[in-house]
Design a protein around this motif. Structure first.
Motif, PDB file in Angstrom:
ATOM      1  N   ASP A   1      28.631  39.733  42.479  1.00  0.00           N
ATOM      2  CA  ASP A   1      27.808  40.829  41.975  1.00  0.00           C
ATOM      3  C   ASP A   1      27.778  41.953  43.006  1.00  0.00           C
ATOM      4  O   ASP A   1      26.821  42.114  43.768  1.00  0.00           O
ATOM      5  CB  ASP A   1      26.392  40.319  41.669  1.00  0.00           C
ATOM      6  CG  ASP A   1      25.512  41.401  41.050  1.00  0.00           C
ATOM      7  OD1 ASP A   1      26.068  42.384  40.529  1.00  0.00           O
ATOM      8  OD2 ASP A   1      24.272  41.255  41.086  1.00  0.00           O
ATOM      9  N   LEU A   2      28.853  42.731  43.029  1.00  0.00           N
ATOM     10  CA  LEU A   2      29.002  43.822  43.982  1.00  0.00           C
ATOM     11  C   LEU A   2      29.187  45.123  43.211  1.00  0.00           C
ATOM     12  O   LEU A   2      30.008  45.187  42.282  1.00  0.00           O
ATOM     13  CB  LEU A   2      30.205  43.569  44.899  1.00  0.00           C
ATOM     14  CG  LEU A   2      30.133  42.279  45.727  1.00  0.00           C
ATOM     15  CD1 LEU A   2      31.485  41.981  46.374  1.00  0.00           C
ATOM     16  CD2 LEU A   2      29.046  42.386  46.787  1.00  0.00           C
ATOM     17  N   GLU A   3      28.468  46.158  43.621  1.00  0.00           N
ATOM     18  CA  GLU A   3      28.446  47.392  42.844  1.00  0.00           C
ATOM     19  C   GLU A   3      29.799  48.076  42.761  1.00  0.00           C
ATOM     20  O   GLU A   3      30.054  48.859  41.829  1.00  0.00           O
ATOM     21  CB  GLU A   3      27.427  48.362  43.452  1.00  0.00           C
ATOM     22  CG  GLU A   3      27.747  48.779  44.878  1.00  0.00           C
ATOM     23  CD  GLU A   3      26.732  49.762  45.443  1.00  0.00           C
ATOM     24  OE1 GLU A   3      25.848  50.183  44.665  1.00  0.00           O
ATOM     25  OE2 GLU A   3      26.828  50.096  46.632  1.00  0.00           O
ATOM     26  N   PHE A   4      30.689  47.797  43.698  1.00  0.00           N
ATOM     27  CA  PHE A   4      31.977  48.480  43.745  1.00  0.00           C
ATOM     28  C   PHE A   4      33.117  47.649  43.147  1.00  0.00           C
ATOM     29  O   PHE A   4      34.266  48.076  43.155  1.00  0.00           O
ATOM     30  CB  PHE A   4      32.328  48.841  45.195  1.00  0.00           C
ATOM     31  CG  PHE A   4      32.159  47.691  46.151  1.00  0.00           C
ATOM     32  CD1 PHE A   4      33.091  46.676  46.230  1.00  0.00           C
ATOM     33  CD2 PHE A   4      31.030  47.613  46.967  1.00  0.00           C
ATOM     34  CE1 PHE A   4      32.935  45.613  47.097  1.00  0.00           C
ATOM     35  CE2 PHE A   4      30.855  46.554  47.847  1.00  0.00           C
ATOM     36  CZ  PHE A   4      31.816  45.548  47.908  1.00  0.00           C
ATOM     37  N   SER A   5      32.813  46.446  42.651  1.00  0.00           N
ATOM     38  CA  SER A   5      33.857  45.550  42.163  1.00  0.00           C
ATOM     39  C   SER A   5      33.953  45.592  40.637  1.00  0.00           C
ATOM     40  O   SER A   5      32.936  45.654  39.938  1.00  0.00           O
ATOM     41  CB  SER A   5      33.578  44.123  42.631  1.00  0.00           C
ATOM     42  OG  SER A   5      34.654  43.268  42.273  1.00  0.00           O
ATOM     43  N   TYR A   6      35.190  45.541  40.148  1.00  0.00           N
ATOM     44  CA  TYR A   6      35.430  45.600  38.710  1.00  0.00           C
ATOM     45  C   TYR A   6      36.487  44.574  38.295  1.00  0.00           C
ATOM     46  O   TYR A   6      37.381  44.232  39.079  1.00  0.00           O
ATOM     47  CB  TYR A   6      35.913  46.998  38.292  1.00  0.00           C
ATOM     48  CG  TYR A   6      34.875  48.067  38.493  1.00  0.00           C
ATOM     49  CD1 TYR A   6      33.961  48.381  37.486  1.00  0.00           C
ATOM     50  CD2 TYR A   6      34.787  48.753  39.699  1.00  0.00           C
ATOM     51  CE1 TYR A   6      32.995  49.356  37.682  1.00  0.00           C
ATOM     52  CE2 TYR A   6      33.822  49.733  39.901  1.00  0.00           C
ATOM     53  CZ  TYR A   6      32.935  50.023  38.884  1.00  0.00           C
ATOM     54  OH  TYR A   6      31.972  50.982  39.083  1.00  0.00           O
ATOM     55  N   PHE A   7      36.359  44.113  37.061  1.00  0.00           N
ATOM     56  CA  PHE A   7      37.409  43.356  36.396  1.00  0.00           C
ATOM     57  C   PHE A   7      38.089  44.326  35.425  1.00  0.00           C
ATOM     58  O   PHE A   7      37.502  44.704  34.409  1.00  0.00           O
ATOM     59  CB  PHE A   7      36.842  42.180  35.604  1.00  0.00           C
ATOM     60  CG  PHE A   7      36.506  40.965  36.413  1.00  0.00           C
ATOM     61  CD1 PHE A   7      36.451  40.999  37.797  1.00  0.00           C
ATOM     62  CD2 PHE A   7      36.254  39.752  35.777  1.00  0.00           C
ATOM     63  CE1 PHE A   7      36.148  39.868  38.539  1.00  0.00           C
ATOM     64  CE2 PHE A   7      35.942  38.614  36.512  1.00  0.00           C
ATOM     65  CZ  PHE A   7      35.887  38.667  37.889  1.00  0.00           C
ATOM     66  N   TYR A   8      39.305  44.748  35.735  1.00  0.00           N
ATOM     67  CA  TYR A   8      40.055  45.579  34.792  1.00  0.00           C
ATOM     68  C   TYR A   8      40.794  44.647  33.839  1.00  0.00           C
ATOM     69  O   TYR A   8      41.668  43.885  34.249  1.00  0.00           O
ATOM     70  CB  TYR A   8      41.018  46.505  35.532  1.00  0.00           C
ATOM     71  CG  TYR A   8      40.320  47.641  36.239  1.00  0.00           C
ATOM     72  CD1 TYR A   8      39.779  48.699  35.516  1.00  0.00           C
ATOM     73  CD2 TYR A   8      40.193  47.654  37.621  1.00  0.00           C
ATOM     74  CE1 TYR A   8      39.124  49.743  36.156  1.00  0.00           C
ATOM     75  CE2 TYR A   8      39.537  48.694  38.274  1.00  0.00           C
ATOM     76  CZ  TYR A   8      39.010  49.728  37.536  1.00  0.00           C
ATOM     77  OH  TYR A   8      38.350  50.754  38.167  1.00  0.00           O
ATOM     78  N   GLU A   9      40.429  44.719  32.571  1.00  0.00           N
ATOM     79  CA  GLU A   9      40.995  43.855  31.542  1.00  0.00           C
ATOM     80  C   GLU A   9      42.196  44.540  30.882  1.00  0.00           C
ATOM     81  O   GLU A   9      42.091  45.693  30.460  1.00  0.00           O
ATOM     82  CB  GLU A   9      39.971  43.544  30.461  1.00  0.00           C
ATOM     83  CG  GLU A   9      38.690  42.898  30.960  1.00  0.00           C
ATOM     84  CD  GLU A   9      37.674  42.728  29.850  1.00  0.00           C
ATOM     85  OE1 GLU A   9      36.646  42.063  30.091  1.00  0.00           O
ATOM     86  OE2 GLU A   9      37.905  43.264  28.732  1.00  0.00           O
ATOM     87  N   PHE A  10      43.289  43.822  30.772  1.00  0.00           N
ATOM     88  CA  PHE A  10      44.484  44.310  30.087  1.00  0.00           C
ATOM     89  C   PHE A  10      44.611  43.498  28.792  1.00  0.00           C
ATOM     90  O   PHE A  10      44.836  42.283  28.837  1.00  0.00           O
ATOM     91  CB  PHE A  10      45.723  44.113  30.957  1.00  0.00           C
ATOM     92  CG  PHE A  10      45.720  44.936  32.216  1.00  0.00           C
ATOM     93  CD1 PHE A  10      46.548  46.043  32.354  1.00  0.00           C
ATOM     94  CD2 PHE A  10      44.881  44.602  33.285  1.00  0.00           C
ATOM     95  CE1 PHE A  10      46.540  46.803  33.524  1.00  0.00           C
ATOM     96  CE2 PHE A  10      44.872  45.356  34.455  1.00  0.00           C
ATOM     97  CZ  PHE A  10      45.703  46.458  34.573  1.00  0.00           C
ATOM     98  N   ARG A  11      44.467  44.177  27.658  1.00  0.00           N
ATOM     99  CA  ARG A  11      44.443  43.480  26.371  1.00  0.00           C
ATOM    100  C   ARG A  11      45.500  44.027  25.407  1.00  0.00           C
ATOM    101  O   ARG A  11      45.781  45.236  25.391  1.00  0.00           O
ATOM    102  CB  ARG A  11      43.065  43.589  25.721  1.00  0.00           C
ATOM    103  CG  ARG A  11      41.958  42.859  26.483  1.00  0.00           C
ATOM    104  CD  ARG A  11      40.626  42.937  25.752  1.00  0.00           C
ATOM    105  NE  ARG A  11      39.560  42.260  26.489  1.00  0.00           N
ATOM    106  CZ  ARG A  11      39.239  40.974  26.343  1.00  0.00           C
ATOM    107  NH1 ARG A  11      39.913  40.218  25.457  1.00  0.00           N
ATOM    108  NH2 ARG A  11      38.262  40.438  27.046  1.00  0.00           N
TER     109      ARG A  11
END
Length: 235
Positions: free
Chosen positions: A138-148
Motif C-alpha cells: 500500500d504505497l501511494e506511488f505504486s501501481y499495477f498496470y493491467e494489460f488486457r
C-alpha cells in the motif's frame, strides 16, 4: 527532506548470489524503520537502489561489481525494427492503472508465470504470502498496470511513479501468449508512458553482463548504466 547522509543502512551476511552461481552476495538495505518516502526513494534510485516489497536495497558485494544499475532515457529512445513489431503486435491491448491489491485473478496469472518461466528461481514455488509481500504494498506511488485483451488479463507491470521517471519493479504475464513478447512490450509501454508524462527515464534494475536472464536490458538503446557513481549512456 531527509538527506541521504543521515540515513541508516544495514548489510546482510554473505549469501549465495541469485544471478551468478559461483558468487557470494551481500545486500545493503535502508533501515526498515525509515518511512517509505517517495523523495528518499527517488534520491536512492539515483544511486542504484531498488525496491522489493517494503524495502529499498542495493548490492554491496565485496569482491564483485557485476550488478550495474540501468535506466532508459525515454526522450532518446528510438525502437528498432523488432521492437516496432512488438508494439504493433500488441496495439489491441488496453492498459489501465490500478492500485496494488490482492486478487485471485492477479495471483493466478502470477502463479502460472512463475511456474512456467521461473521454476529454477528463488520465487518458485509461488504462494499467496510471497506474492503479497513482494508486490502488493500500500504505497501511494505504486501501481499495477493491467494489460488486457477484451477484458482478459494478459500481463501486469508493477511500477513505481517517481519524480524522475517510472521504476519497473516487476512484470508477470500469461506464458501462453509467447508470440506477443509481453515482457518486452511492458517495457516499451513504460518507456512511452514515461515520455508522455514528461519524465526522464525508466529504471530497469540491474544489468549483469554474464547473466543470460539480464541480457535483454541492453537491447533497449540508448541505455544509461551507473558506473563509478555516474550515469553513463551506452549507445
Amino acid at each position: 527532506m531527509t538527506e541521504l547522509a543521515h540515513l541508516k543502512f544495514y548489510a546482510t551476511q554473505e549469501h549465495p548470489c541469485s544471478y551468478l552461481p559461483t558468487e557470494q552476495a551481500t545486500t545493503l538495505f535502508l533501515d526498515p524503520s525509515q518511512p517509505m518516502d517517495v523523495a528518499v526513494y527517488a534520491k536512492l534510485s539515483e544511486v542504484g537502489f531498488r525496491r522489493s516489497g517494503d524495502h529499498l536495497y542495493r548490492p554491496h558485494c565485496q569482491n564483485c561489481s557485476a550488478c550495474i544499475p540501468a535506466r532508459l532515457p525515454a526522450a532518446l529512445f528510438n525502437p528498432d525494427r523488432q521492437q516496432r513489431r512488438i508494439i504493433k503486435r500488441n496495439a489491441d491491448l488496453a492498459v489501465t492503472a490500478a492500485r496494488p491489491a490482492f486478487s485471485e485473478e492477479y495471483y493466478a496469472l502470477y502463479s502460472r508465470y512463475i511456474e512456467q518461466r521461473h521454476a529454477d528461481g528463488d520465487m518458485y514455488p509461488p504462494n499467496r504470502e510471497q506474492f503479497s509481500t513482494f508486490l502488493v504494498r500500500d504505497l501511494e506511488f505504486s501501481y499495477f498496470y493491467e494489460f488486457r485483451l477484451n477484458g482478459q488479463l494478459l500481463a501486469v507491470a508493477v511500477t513505481d511513479l517517481l519524480p524522475s521517471g517510472l521504476s519497473a519493479v516487476y512484470t508477470f504475464y500469461d506464458p501462453d501468449h509467447e508470440r506477443r513478447s509481453l515482457g518486452r512490450y511492458a517495457i516499451l509501454w513504460q518507456i512511452a508512458e514515461t515520455a508522455r508524462l514528461g519524465l526522464h527515464c525508466v529504471y530497469l534494475g540491474y544489468w549483469i553482463k554474464n547473466c543470460r536472464k539480464m541480457n535483454y536490458k541492453t537491447q533497449y538503446r540508448p541505455i544509461e548504466l551507473f558506473v563509478n557513481q555516474c550515469w553513463t549512456i551506452l549507445t
